[in-house]
Each structure stands twice: as C-alpha cells, then as structure tokens.
Design an enzyme around this catalytic site. Structure first.
Site, mmCIF file in Angstrom:
data_model
loop_
_atom_site.group_PDB
_atom_site.id
_atom_site.type_symbol
_atom_site.label_atom_id
_atom_site.label_comp_id
_atom_site.label_asym_id
_atom_site.label_seq_id
_atom_site.Cartn_x
_atom_site.Cartn_y
_atom_site.Cartn_z
ATOM 1 N N CYS A 154 0.862 -1.275 -0.192
ATOM 2 C CA CYS A 154 -0.082 -0.037 -0.002
ATOM 3 C C CYS A 154 0.758 1.244 0.022
ATOM 4 C CB CYS A 154 -1.088 -0.080 1.095
ATOM 5 S SG CYS A 154 -0.215 -0.115 2.624
ATOM 6 N N HIS A 181 -1.580 1.671 7.393
ATOM 7 C CA HIS A 181 -2.052 1.351 6.016
ATOM 8 C C HIS A 181 -1.799 2.884 5.460
ATOM 9 C CE1 HIS A 181 -4.110 -0.161 2.714
ATOM 10 N NE2 HIS A 181 -5.207 0.733 2.826
#
Length: 818
Positions: A127, A549
């Site tokens: 990510c 994230h």
C-alpha cells in the site's frame, strides 16, 4: 479515441434520469445476485431499473442481467464510465441526470471520459507503493510527459525503471482501462535497485518516492549543453557560497540533478573539483606540504559539515545589507595539474601516436523531467554568533521535510523569540527577530509549518567551522527560497525512528487546498513570478508506526474532483474529507491563470492557421511544459540540436520523437512571448559531430590498444625494476571513457587520494585503492592526461628471503617531482 457522441449510440434514449448522489449511494451496496461488494459494481441505466451487479472480476452478473433483460446501458459505480452491451463499446452521456431531480443541489453526472481513476492491486503489503504511485500519477506535468512524450523514455541503464513506470502510467490513464492494474514490473525494478523494498514488510511511502524519483532521474538525465553557474544570480548580501552540498537526511531532499548531480560527480572524482579557468601554458604547482595541510583541513571541514547537517535545523533567510565575506566552496579542493602547451608526441614500445593535452574535466550538469518538475533551490545561510560572519550556500531540494512539534516541543517553539533575539543587530535575521512563533495547531502550513521550517534557529550542539574565526562556533541558520519548483513536495515528519523502536506523531495538521503562497519565503533577488500553489494529492497514513495503512487522496485533473485511492479501490470524496486526512506527504502545483489563458490563445491560433510553406520545429519536451507547467520558461530546442545547430548523429534515428512541427504564426507567437530557441525550420544530421565522433572512436581504440600492449609486456616481464602506482578511481574513469561508457575523457591523473605525507615525503597510503603499472604505461597515460603525483614501489628482495619462501616483500617507496 475521440469521445463518442450520443448519436453514435441509439440506445441512450433508454437512459432514465439519475443523480450522481444516487450512483454514489449504490456504489456502497452489493451485487443483487451474489451479494459481493465493490469495487467494480455496475448499475443498470435502463429507465426505472434499480439493478446493481458485479463485474467480470467476480461472476459478471451485470452482463447476465443485460442478456436476460435486454437492458443495454450500464455504468461502473467506481469510475462512472458507461458501457453499451448492444454497441459493444463505451459511450458518453451528453445529457440526462439532474434537471428533474428533486435534489436541487445535486451535480449532474460528469461526462465519463475521465481517466486516471484506475486502482492498483496490493501485491503483498505494498500500500505504501500504491499510494505513492497514485500521488505521482496525478501530477500532470510528470504524467503528460510519460503519456505524450513516450518516445523520449530511453535508457540503457538497468533495470530500466523509467520504461516500467511509463507502462504503468499508460495503463492508469488509458481510456479503455481495467478497474485496476497490477504494478508487478515496477515493483520488481524497485527491489532490484534497493534491497530495502525486498520481501513483504511494510515500508515508508516517502522513502519509496525518493528512491523511485532518484532512479527515474538517473535513467532519464541528459547533460546540459553548457555549465550553468547559478551562483551569479545571487547577490553578495544574501548569498556568498560555502558549498554546493544538499542536505541529505535533514530538511531538504534532492534528486541527483543539477547541484546534486554535481555532488555525485565529486564523489566519483574523489571529491576533487578540477580548476576550469587555468592557463594551459603556465600553471603553478603548490608545495606538497601545503597541499597535504589543505587536504587535512578540508577533511576536518567536511566532517564538521556532515555532523552539522545531521542535526535538525529550522531555517529562513534575510539580510539587512551588511557586508558578507564570500566563503570558499568547501566541497572543492585544489588539485595539482601538470599540462604542456601544444601537442605531445607519445612514444610507446610498439608505435608512436600524437594527442593534444586534455583540458580539465568540467563538472557535468544534468537535467531530466524529474528535475524539471520537482527541483527548487534554497539559499541557506549560517551566521557565526561570535564574529557575525555569514556563510551562504545554494542548495537544491526535491522535497521539503517539515517537523511536527510534539507537546514537549511547543514550549520550545513559543520560546524561540528569545532565541532569535540572540542574533546580533544588522544580521541576516534582524527582520525576523520580533515576529516570534504562532501556536502550531492553530494555523495552516502557509502560516506556521513553513514558518517553523524557514525561521532562524540556533544550531545548538551542531557547531560549525567558521572560516573567519578558524574554530568551531555556534551559529544561527536561516534560509530563503531562490527558485520554486513546478510541483512542491512537502513531507511531514510523522515518524521518529529510534534504535529499537519507531513512534508516530498523530497530530492533525491543517493544510490549504488552494492558495499556498510562498512569496514571504522568497530571497529578495529571486526571479520567481508565480508563487501560489494548489493541492494536487496527499499521501496519508492510518494506524501506528508498526501497523498502519497508506492511502492517497488525489484531485483528478480532468474533472477537478477528489478521489480516494485505496489500493484497487477508487472512490469519489468531498473536499472536507481530504482536509481532515492524516497527511504525510503533500504535492502542490503552481497555480497560474495566465498560463491557462495562454494555452487557450495558442489553441485558437491553430484554428486560425493560414496556408504557409514555412513550418518550425519545436522541442516536444518544451511543448509538454507549455501544456502543463505554470511557468514553462524559454523555448529550449537544445535537447534535439547539437552545438553546431544540427541534429546529433546519435539522435537522428528517433528525431520524430523529439520534435513537433508548428505553423509559423504559432511559432512567432510562442517565440515572442517566451524567447529561447533557436528557430529551426530545417533538420539535418550534423557532419561536424559525425567527424568528431569518428575521431573520438579512433582515439579510444588507439589508447586502449596501446594500454593492452604495454600491460601485456608488463605482465610478461619477470622482474621489473620499478613499479608505478596509479589511482584506481581515476583508472576506472579512463576505462569508462575508452570503452565508450563515458563520452568525456577523464581529467588529469589524480593520485592524491592514494598518497600520505610521512616526514615530508609522499608515500603510498596503506590500503589505498591503487593499481600497479609499468613505467612505459605510466609515461603513456601521463603524457596524454598529465597529473600526479608520481609514486613508485621498488621490489628489493634478498636471496635469503626468496629461498625461505617468505611471502612478504620489503617495499621501498620513492617519490619524484612531476
């Protein structure tokens, strides 16, 4: 593919009225058949049909629905693109949506020719990479280069990351794009460059950005036609130079372009900057003791500068007209150079060859699309608190790293007025002393964070070497921006990495979506015209330092709407959502309405074009700048021309990728507004360059053949009387030249890095990176390139030592004056 009008699809009349809000609401639902969620859900556009189904990445129930019901039109709820099953192609809505909607404030569905809304698949904790790639992808100057100037993406360097990135950008912005792209090739290339990104651990998005952009610059860089001395554009009051080094792990981050490429060249040459303006007929050679003393002093200064740069420094600049002594560039070091006048006849064992003596090797300057878009310069100054001397350096930066103060730092920020007041009257920081500091969390970046970054700050324990005092001194560091980048990258220091653990600062930072004005932070002699910036994209981090994230919020340049890029999911969001994001890296682009109007004006000139026999060639790269930059600068046709005005032979085979033909009225308008040039209406391969290339190839072959012959004779010699030492660093440069890896010959032989001064005599440094050659080989190379100092080692082995098979030799080192 040009947009298809409604008349090309007869089934558009079946579309009912629907608002964008209704489609967004449906995008949060599920497939009515298999209950799978998004992304890649499709909504039927048949009048009165509420059906929502999955796409081909699942069971493709949307297609089944169309076949069963004969409902032909469907819309992707993520990208808002419309597909007609009957026509078998994408269609574009010119009407519908909104006029009869009960929601009077609802916006109509935009024409779905929007591109750049493709997701990226997570291929194993990537990510961080996906967010960075989406943020870069939504920087129009960079993306349009890879889309429209694809023929310029050429490299022979491995792993050819620029080609992988070009393919990725083309896929992301293709009109017939899939719902997501798998960035496998680019990921493999990054791992080949930097072992940090191997494996499947979570990495830092900003570190990935820096690695990617540095490699793109390295693969795409081109040497500037002539050195650019930026120091001449700075007044003595604001900017005497100290050195050209950019800070590496501190407040400025720089790709290897311009000054930083110069830094890289210095590293290749052992940190020695060769003198460019010396007289070849007569040169003064410093005494060896003086040279060594200067080297030791230089080493100490470099060590101090490295320690000083490793600290955290707040900076800004300002001068009140005091006299500032110009510092010596601490990155350079005088190298003894031997040269003769006229040609030199060189005699080897097998042949006689004539060469001209070399000129000093200039430090090369490079540019690339990366440096064009992201590079800016900052005038950084340090004022000694003892003698008031101000040392100034011009530093390139690719991004700016801003600290986020924690609770314990806020008190220090508020007390910085006292620190600033320590700057003496009449100094470069006088204008800033009364301002003080504003509470960090109450202001936008433009009023606080940049001010925190650019204000004067005492260096504390990071003392520096004052040239005037000749001692380590405490000082105050300031800086101001000399030139502004087309896209400004701001990195917020959210992570603190200790030896055993890392922590994250989750403080919310407010930032403007529009109108970030850098005018207050410009140096007084800066030529920057456009100083206002609008936000393009934001990389955000959610979670903790060890478990988080990354996502990106990006403004689409086609429809001016904001989208959230969360790996393969792409969703439209509001501006409020973006402003509440936990920003980590921000990308701002220069905002200039005049540039937009100028592009429209030139487009109109094309429409008014009259038949003309005269056409002009313009650089495709510059034309891309004109289309996407707020300040494209002068027309620069030098990227497809040589110094003689022709096409370089090595570019002749792909000249069509380098140029665009313009009618005379368009050329005249652009030239009158931007200047530059030169004007070109005829292309031809340069005969002079071709002749020079042939001469260069002949010289390379002669030098290499002679070296091979002399070296072979040296290897066959049983007991050489004397062995000559040569710097392997210089030898590798020479080897790169004769093998065609470097177009420029090396400078004079530089053995200074392999010598050490012992009792007034130069001897071979223990463990030095040196090689051994014969006397004939030394004479051959030295007669062409000059340089020195000369070092010899003479084997002096007694018969007893040989008979006892002792492996060590007694080496007598002697030096000769060159």
């Amino acid at each position: 593919m040009p947009p298809v009008s409604s008349c090309d699809c007869p089934h558009l009349d079946c579309v009912g009225e629907i608002t964008k809000e209704e489609l967004i609401q449906k995008s949060h639902g599920q497939c009515q058949d298999c209950k799978v969620g998004g992304p890649n859900l499709w909504a039927c556009l048949e009048n009165g049909c509420p059906y929502v189904g999955c796409g081909e990445s699942h069971a493709d129930h949307s297609t089944v629905h169309s076949q069963d019901t004969r409902h032909n039109l469907t819309v992707n709820l993520t990208t808002l693109r419309v597909w007609c099953y009957a026509c078998g192609k994408e269609v574009f809505l010119e009407r519908k949506l909104g006029p009869h909607s009960p929601h009077s404030n609802s916006k109509p569905l935009p024409l779905p020719q929007n591109v750049g809304l493709t997701g990226l698949k997570n291929i194993g904790n990537t990510c961080y990479m996906n967010a960075a790639l989406q943020a870069l992808s939504n920087c129009p100057p960079l993306t349009q280069f890879f889309v429209e100037c694809g023929g310029l993406v050429r490299t022979d360097k491995k792993p050819a990351l620029c080609k992988s990135y070009q393919k990725l950008v083309s896929d992301l912005w293709h009109k017939n794009r899939p719902s997501y792209v798998v960035p496998t090739n680019l990921f493999q290339g990054i791992k080949a460059i930097n072992p940090m990104f191997r494996g499947y651990a979570q990495q830092d998005s900003q570190e990935f950005l820096r690695c990617l952009m540095d490699q793109l610059h390295e693969e795409l860089k081109e040497q500037l036609p002539e050195p650019c001395d930026q120091s001449h554009s700075i007044t003595m009051d604001d900017s005497p130079e100290e050195d050209n080094h950019s800070q590496s792990d501190n407040d400025f981050q720089s790709c290897e372009s311009c000054g930083s490429s110069e830094r890289a060249e210095n590293e290749v040459q052992g940190g020695n900057a060769l003198i460019d303006d010396t007289n070849e007929a007569e040169m003064l050679i410093p005494e060896q003791d003086e040279i060594q003393a200067n080297r030791e002093w230089q080493k100490e200064k470099n060590m101090i500068n490295d320690l000083y740069r490793s600290g955290t420094n707040g900076i800004t600049g300002g001068s009140t007209g005091v006299d500032i002594d110009k510092d010596v560039d601490t990155t350079t070091e005088t190298t003894p150079i031997i040269s003769s006048q006229g040609a030199i006849k060189v005699q080897g064992r097998a042949s006689v060859t004539t060469f001209s003596p070399p000129k000093n090797k200039r430090q090369k300057k490079y540019r690339s699309i990366i440096s064009d878009v992201f590079d800016g310069t900052i005038v950084s100054s340090v004022q000694c608190l003892t003698c008031d001397r101000v040392s100034v350096t011009l530093e390139n930066f690719q991004d700016i790293s801003l600290p986020i103060p924690g609770k314990e730092d806020l008190a220090k920020l508020h007390s910085s007025t006292h620190q600033t007041s320590l700057v003496k009257a009449g100094s470069c920081g006088e204008a800033y002393a009364p301002q003080g500091w504003i509470a960090f969390v109450m202001e936008y970046i433009k009023r606080c964070l940049l001010s925190v970054f650019l204000k004067g700050k005492r260096m504390g324990d990071n003392m520096y070497s004052c040239e005037k005092c000749k001692k380590l001194r405490n000082g105050v560091k300031f800086c101001k921006m000399q030139s502004l980048p087309e896209i400004l990258c701001i990195h917020l220091k959210r992570f603190r990495h200790e030896l055993m653990f890392s922590t994250k600062i989750s403080t919310h930072v407010s930032f403007p979506l529009e109108g970030l004005d850098l005018q207050p932070f410009l140096a007084k002699d800066s030529s920057a015209q456009t100083t206002s910036y609008d936000l393009l994209s934001v990389i955000c981090h959610h979670g903790t330092a060890s478990n988080g994230h990354y996502i990106a919020y990006c403004r689409n340049d086609v429809n001016n709407l904001w989208y959230e890029f969360d790996d393969q999911s792409v969703t439209e969001v509001s501006e409020a959502c973006v402003q509440n994001a936990e920003a980590y890296v921000l990308f701002y682009k220069k905002s200039n309405e005049d540039a937009v109007k100028e592009r429209r004006r030139v487009s109109g000139l094309f429409n008014m074009m009259e038949p003309s026999l005269l056409q002009f060639y313009v650089s495709r790269q510059w034309l891309n700048k004109f289309k996407t930059f707020a300040e494209p600068g002068p027309i620069s046709n030098d990227d497809f021309l040589c110094l003689h005005g022709g096409v370089p032979p090595n570019k002749a085979t792909f000249i069509d990728d380098l140029v665009v033909m313009l009618p005379q009225n368009v050329w005249d308008h652009l030239y009158s507004r931007y200047g530059g040039g030169p004007a070109v209406n005829h292309l031809y391969v340069c005969h002079t360059c071709q002749t020079e290339i042939e001469k260069l190839e002949k010289r390379r072959k002669q030098e290499l053949d002679m070296f091979v012959r002399l070296n072979k004779a040296f290897q066959e010699e049983e007991s050489p009387v004397v062995i000559y030492c040569i710097s392997m660093q210089w030898f590798r440069e020479w080897e790169g030249f004769v093998k065609g890896k470097d177009n420029d010959p090396p400078g004079p032989i530089d053995n200074s890095k392999i010598t050490v001064n012992k009792n007034g005599h130069l001897t071979l440094k223990q463990g030095a990176d040196s090689g051994q050659i014969s006397e004939e080989t030394w004479n051959f190379l030295h007669s062409i390139y000059g340089g020195g100092p000369l070092l010899t080692v003479r084997p002096n082995i007694s018969h007893q030592e040989v008979e006892s098979s002792q492996s060590e030799e007694k080496i007598e080192v002697e030096t000769r004056s060159v």
